[in-house]
Each structure stands twice: as C-alpha cells, then as structure tokens.
Design a protein around this motif. Structure first.
Motif, mmCIF file in Angstrom:
data_model
loop_
_atom_site.group_PDB
_atom_site.id
_atom_site.type_symbol
_atom_site.label_atom_id
_atom_site.label_comp_id
_atom_site.label_asym_id
_atom_site.label_seq_id
_atom_site.Cartn_x
_atom_site.Cartn_y
_atom_site.Cartn_z
ATOM 1 N N LYS A 35 -8.720 -7.610 21.731
ATOM 2 C CA LYS A 35 -8.679 -6.733 20.571
ATOM 3 C C LYS A 35 -7.373 -6.926 19.804
ATOM 4 N N GLU A 36 -7.504 -7.038 18.502
ATOM 5 C CA GLU A 36 -6.374 -7.347 17.619
ATOM 6 C C GLU A 36 -5.368 -6.202 17.543
ATOM 7 N N ASP A 37 -4.081 -6.558 17.555
ATOM 8 C CA ASP A 37 -2.998 -5.585 17.392
ATOM 9 C C ASP A 37 -2.445 -5.663 15.974
ATOM 10 N N GLN A 38 -2.002 -4.515 15.473
ATOM 11 C CA GLN A 38 -1.415 -4.458 14.145
ATOM 12 C C GLN A 38 -0.212 -3.522 14.160
ATOM 13 N N LEU A 39 0.738 -3.766 13.246
ATOM 14 C CA LEU A 39 1.928 -2.929 13.099
ATOM 15 C C LEU A 39 1.905 -2.241 11.739
ATOM 16 N N ILE A 40 2.515 -1.070 11.672
ATOM 17 C CA ILE A 40 2.637 -0.332 10.409
ATOM 18 C C ILE A 40 4.112 -0.270 10.044
ATOM 19 N N VAL A 41 4.452 -0.815 8.890
ATOM 20 C CA VAL A 41 5.840 -0.837 8.421
ATOM 21 C C VAL A 41 6.059 0.332 7.470
ATOM 22 N N GLY A 42 7.083 1.137 7.744
ATOM 23 C CA GLY A 42 7.371 2.307 6.922
ATOM 24 C C GLY A 42 8.193 1.951 5.698
ATOM 25 N N ASP A 43 7.952 2.622 4.589
ATOM 26 C CA ASP A 43 8.768 2.474 3.389
ATOM 27 C C ASP A 43 9.058 3.858 2.823
ATOM 28 N N ARG A 70 20.113 8.982 0.536
ATOM 29 C CA ARG A 70 20.172 8.490 1.926
ATOM 30 C C ARG A 70 18.802 8.005 2.385
ATOM 31 N N THR A 71 17.755 8.717 1.966
ATOM 32 C CA THR A 71 16.407 8.341 2.377
ATOM 33 C C THR A 71 15.985 7.030 1.729
ATOM 34 N N MET A 72 16.302 6.861 0.464
ATOM 35 C CA MET A 72 15.889 5.656 -0.255
ATOM 36 C C MET A 72 16.575 4.408 0.269
ATOM 37 N N THR A 73 17.756 4.566 0.844
ATOM 38 C CA THR A 73 18.476 3.397 1.344
ATOM 39 C C THR A 73 18.146 3.109 2.801
ATOM 40 N N ARG A 74 17.182 3.835 3.362
ATOM 41 C CA ARG A 74 16.780 3.543 4.732
ATOM 42 C C ARG A 74 16.139 2.170 4.794
ATOM 43 N N ALA A 75 16.448 1.434 5.847
ATOM 44 C CA ALA A 75 15.934 0.073 5.984
ATOM 45 C C ALA A 75 14.467 0.088 6.397
ATOM 46 N N PRO A 76 13.689 -0.934 6.005
ATOM 47 C CA PRO A 76 12.297 -1.030 6.454
ATOM 48 C C PRO A 76 12.245 -1.079 7.983
ATOM 49 N N GLN A 77 11.255 -0.419 8.549
ATOM 50 C CA GLN A 77 11.143 -0.415 10.004
ATOM 51 C C GLN A 77 9.693 -0.231 10.409
ATOM 52 N N ILE A 78 9.380 -0.631 11.621
ATOM 53 C CA ILE A 78 8.040 -0.443 12.161
ATOM 54 C C ILE A 78 7.924 1.000 12.637
ATOM 55 N N VAL A 79 7.021 1.737 12.047
ATOM 56 C CA VAL A 79 6.892 3.159 12.365
ATOM 57 C C VAL A 79 5.730 3.439 13.311
ATOM 58 N N ASP A 80 4.809 2.488 13.449
ATOM 59 C CA ASP A 80 3.674 2.719 14.341
ATOM 60 C C ASP A 80 2.965 1.398 14.611
ATOM 61 N N SER A 81 2.143 1.388 15.639
ATOM 62 C CA SER A 81 1.314 0.232 15.964
ATOM 63 C C SER A 81 -0.041 0.736 16.440
ATOM 64 N N TYR A 82 -1.028 -0.097 16.328
ATOM 65 C CA TYR A 82 -2.364 0.287 16.772
ATOM 66 C C TYR A 82 -3.167 -0.952 17.149
ATOM 67 N N THR A 83 -4.250 -0.717 17.884
ATOM 68 C CA THR A 83 -5.160 -1.782 18.296
ATOM 69 C C THR A 83 -6.510 -1.565 17.638
ATOM 70 N N ASP A 84 -7.049 -2.618 17.075
ATOM 71 C CA ASP A 84 -8.370 -2.562 16.457
ATOM 72 C C ASP A 84 -9.417 -2.800 17.549
ATOM 73 N N TYR A 85 -10.155 -1.752 17.914
ATOM 74 C CA TYR A 85 -11.125 -1.847 19.006
ATOM 75 C C TYR A 85 -12.542 -2.164 18.518
ATOM 76 N N SER A 86 -12.683 -2.641 17.313
ATOM 77 C CA SER A 86 -14.019 -2.980 16.817
ATOM 78 C C SER A 86 -14.633 -4.098 17.659
ATOM 79 N N VAL A 87 -15.969 -4.120 17.700
ATOM 80 C CA VAL A 87 -16.693 -5.085 18.533
ATOM 81 C C VAL A 87 -16.594 -6.482 17.943
ATOM 82 N N GLY A 88 -16.313 -7.469 18.805
ATOM 83 C CA GLY A 88 -16.260 -8.856 18.365
ATOM 84 C C GLY A 88 -17.649 -9.473 18.305
ATOM 85 N N ASN A 89 -17.718 -10.708 17.852
ATOM 86 C CA ASN A 89 -19.004 -11.408 17.758
ATOM 87 C C ASN A 89 -19.601 -11.626 19.145
#
Length: 273
Positions: A35-43, A70-89
């Motif tokens: 199952k595919e993994d994905q990351l979520i980048v916060g802005d 201060r908030t606007m100058t925050r650096a990009p960061q990974i805020v979450d991750s998830y796994t796509d559990y959809s059925v494969g072929n």
C-alpha cells in the motif's frame, strides 16, 4: 537576514524526506498487496485556515502583526503522513493457494515470532508439515485461532483445495471428489485502520490483537488471484521529478541567500563606510 536561507534549508530537508517515501513506493511497485505511503507538507495558508479562529489578537495590533509575521516565516515541514489502503489490481494465477481480498480494510492474519501480524499478501504455500504458510514462513491463521491456537493444516491426500468468498476452506474426501469443510481463513478488519504500523515482510502490526476477531461473512476472498501493489508508477515518477526540481530550486535560493546577498551587503556597507 538569514531567514530565507534557513527556510530554504528546511524546505530542502522536507523534499529529501519526500524522496525517501517516493523511492520506497517505487521499490515496492511489484510487491504483492503493498500500500502506497504519502506525506502531507504544511504551509502557512493551510495552517492559517485550520487555526484562524484561535489566533490571538484578531485586531490589527502590533502584537497580532508580530504573531502573523512569525507564522509566515515558519519553514515548510511534514505535518502528517498516511497510507492509501485502496485495493490494488487483481491478477489471476494458476495456484490454488493464492488468495486476494477484494475489499479495502481487510487483512489476512499470520503468526510471527513477534506475535500476530496482518498482511494483504495472500500468496501462500505449504511447508513440510502440510501447514499453510506465507512466503516468509509465517503460519497463516484460521478464524478459530484465538481458541484453538492451531494453524491450518492439510493432509497428503488433500489433492483438491477450494475456498469460498468468505474464506471457508474445503478439501476432498480421500480418493473422491466430495468436499468436506476444513479450517476457515482468519479475515481481520481493524476497528481503526490508522492504528496499523508497517513492518518488514509486508506485514502490519496492531497495538493490541487480543480483541481481534475474524469476519464471518466478508465476501471478499478470491481464490486463484493475487492482489498487486496499488502504487501508480507513473504518478510516483512524476512526483520524483517534481521533488528533484524543488531540491534544485531550494539549493539555488540557499546559494543566492548565502553568497549573492551577503556579498552585495558587504560591498555596499563597505562603500558607505
């Protein structure tokens, strides 16, 4: 003065983490049931929309402006991750011990030295003792394992093995084509799929398996089929190219911040002095 440099460096680190995830997905494009993994980048915009009702100093005061800056100058960061559990072929095979699950969120239960684990890879085989095992040698569990503590075994005379859509196994009566019930596959459905933790050998770990029970009427077992990885290789290659380009862009920004801007500042200050 170096705010842009630090933000660019943090953005590059974020893209390196994305590269690791993308590379892992591509490495498992041919792994059964992966199952595919994905990351979520916060802005800033995403963070602002989520927390704007809780922001202090809603007026245009000096303190409120300082908070937003201060908030606007925050650096990009990974805020979450998830796994796509959809059925494969689904790929048809000629092996009666190959099984696939046609519904999302269902798993086969197997026994490992570390305890019960879940997997979507239903390519099974028999060991020398006639027990049903995975390719890694882990025992495939029956639905009554919590009580019997026994695996799924077949006799040497079991020349015919059939499994229905709910995982019930049937084997032939010796020297005949009549079928009798054997064990039933343990088809598990975690209450919260987010609790699953990926491990090696295409296995998933649950924090607590004591209350894990088998679904009686899953209707999802397909004998003679193999579920392939749900990773889209074309999409992953596109993301790989995009991420590599972003790394190059961040590198140019870092170089401009550290070298060009500093050099201009030093030269101009020197002239004024």
């Amino acid at each position: 003065m170096q705010t842009g440099y630090y933000s660019s460096a943090a953005g590059m680190v974020t893209q390196f983490n994305r590269l690791d995830t993308i590379a892992n997905n591509l490495a498992n494009v041919n792994t059964n049931g992966f199952k595919e993994d994905q990351l979520i980048v916060g802005d800033f915009m995403r963070l602002y929309k989520e927390a704007r009702d809780e922001l202090p100093n809603s007026d245009n005061s000096k303190e409120g402006a300082a908070f937003l800056n201060r908030t606007m100058t925050r650096a990009p960061q990974i805020v979450d991750s998830y796994t796509d559990y959809s059925v494969g072929n689904m790929q048809k095979s000629s092996n009666s011990l190959d099984f696939a699950l046609s519904r999302e969120g269902l798993f086969f239960a197997v026994k490992t030295p570390e305890g019960i684990r879940l997997t979507r890879d239903g390519v099974f085989t028999l060991n020398d003792e006639g027990k049903l095992i995975t390719k890694q040698g882990y025992e495939v569990l029956p639905s009554d394992y919590q009580k019997s503590k026994e695996g799924i075994s077949f006799a040497t005379m079991d020349s015919v093995i059939e499994v229905d859509k709910n995982g019930q196994i049937f084997t032939n009566v010796p020297n005949s084509l009549s079928l009798v019930e054997n064990k039933k596959l343990f088809i598990a459905q975690p209450e919260n799929i987010k609790d699953l933790i990926k491990e090696g050998d295409n296995l998933y770990k649950l924090p607590n398996t004591d209350s894990l029970t088998s679904i009686e009427q899953s209707g999802a077992v397909r004998q003679g089929f193999v579920e392939k990885s749900n990773v889209n290789a074309v999409k992953m290659m596109t993301q790989l190219i995009e991420t590599n380009r972003l790394v190059g862009m961040y590198q140019k920004v870092m170089d401009a911040q550290m070298n060009d801007m500093n050099r201009d500042a030093i030269e101009k200050l020197a002239k004024k002095a």
